[in-house]
Design an enzyme around this catalytic site. Structure first.
Site, PDB file in Angstrom:
ATOM      1  CE  LYS A  54      -3.716  -2.463   2.373  1.00 25.69           C
ATOM      2  NZ  LYS A  54      -4.322  -2.836   3.661  1.00 25.69           N
ATOM      3  CD  GLN A  98      -2.927  -4.189   6.890  1.00 22.03           C
ATOM      4  OE1 GLN A  98      -2.916  -3.223   6.132  1.00 22.03           O
ATOM      5  NE2 GLN A  98      -3.547  -5.325   6.576  1.00 22.03           N
ATOM      6  CG  ASP A 121      -8.977   0.069   5.417  1.00 23.23           C
ATOM      7  OD1 ASP A 121      -8.981  -0.145   4.191  1.00 23.23           O
ATOM      8  OD2 ASP A 121      -8.300  -0.575   6.226  1.00 23.23           O
TER       9      ASP A 121
END
Ligand code: NAD
Length: 287
Positions: A54, A98, A121
């Site tokens: 990412k 994450q 996200d």
């Protein structure tokens, strides 16, 4: 029938090129570079790989990189403090925590410290609520990428029978919401579903997100259906998905490969969410 393959690598490239252009335009208009903050806690090997990918993609799109790697035995208060600092940092347009987190850290409490406008996200309670209501907001990257792939292939969603296998907060549930918003008749199948094949064979659009290698075989698929494989599994033969690709390709109308399908689109969507978050911040402070 041999299914048409939906090329996630190519679609992701096109999406990332558009993001790069938007980042360049943002920098010229506002004199600063939008940034993505990634927070990795502990040493989960898969999490480390995903975060590296990412960050690399974000840097290639011209986004500023704010990365924090915390030890696995860090306290929840410490992670919360870092997220609060990133929330207040105007250089940070998007924050990604994450997952999974090490045991003992409350994922929901920590994710919910991310301000809704920086939640690239799309996993905060607030953004999931906006999604459930069909209001504008940042959408979870994997399900949003799935919809982009279906659209690019010209698969009609309005009135279609869609079956999502998996009901996780990260993938299955938001994918079902997005399909519902697009007019599909949606069924969510999960680990307690009886007669999975009987359910999935109804689908014009089948999203496999169970995390079980090869779960979906040709007997699970209606001829001509669009089959999107979200699963990722590392095997000795390389990466595979939840769909038995070769066999299902003989039955489906469209199919996504693993690798080269949903994975690259997930990263591309994260970048698109980050520039959208930056643009929205500017819009909301200048209105
Ligand atoms: P999860 O474990 O949180 O959820 C899995 C879901 O599948 C659950 O709701 C469970 O009820 C259901 N399920 C499990 N076994 C089943 C079975 N035999 N029949 C029917 N349903 C079953 O997983 P997740 O985070 O939603 O991820 C799912 C898969 O997608 C994993 O392989 C993960 O690695 C992959 N993934 C890929 C991407 C990507 O970018 N391609 C992103 C996120 C997750």
């Amino acid at each position: 029938m041999t299914a048409r393959v939906i090329d996630g690598t190519q679609l992701a490239k096109e999406s990332r090129d558009r993001t790069t252009e938007r980042v360049t335009a943002f920098r010229s208009a506002h004199g600063r570079t939008p940034g993505l903050a990634t927070v990795l806690v502990g040493d989960d090997p898969a999490g480390g790989v995903y975060v590296r990918r990412k960050r690399k993609a974000a840097a290639e799109a011209g986004l500023a990189d704010f990365h924090h790697h915390l030890p696995g035995d860090v306290t929840e208060a410490h992670v919360a403090g870092l997220l609060d600092e990133l929330a207040d940092d105007s250089r940070v347009s998007g924050i990604l925590l994450q997952l999974p987190l090490p045991a003992g850290l409350d994922r929901h409490a920590l994710v919910d410290r991310i301000p809704v406008g920086k939640d690239v996200d799309g996993l905060t309670t607030a953004n999931q609520g906006l999604l459930a209501r069909g209001l504008p907001g940042l959408r979870p990257c994997t399900p949003a990428g799935v919809i982009t792939m279906l659209d690019s292939a010209g698969v009609s969603l309005d009135g279609a029978e869609a079956v999502v296998v998996g009901r996780s907060e990260l993938v299955g549930h938001p994918a079902a919401e997005l399909l519902l918003r697009r007019g599909a008749t949606v069924t969510i199948a999960h680990s307690r579903t009886r007669d999975l094949a009987g359910v999935t064979r109804r689908a014009d659009v089948l999203i496999a997100a169970a995390g079980v290698p090869g779960l979906i075989g040709p007997g699970h698929v209606k001829p001509g259906a669009a089959v999107i494989d979200v699963g990722i599994h590392r095997t000795e033969q390389g990466l595979t998905g939840d769909v038995a690709f070769a066999e299902v390709s003989q039955v489906a109308g469209w199919i996504t490969p693993v690798p080269g399908g949903v994975g690259p689109m997930t990263i591309a969507t994260l970048l698109a969410n980050t520039i959208a978050a930056a643009e929205d911040t500017v819009a909301s402070t200048t209105n």
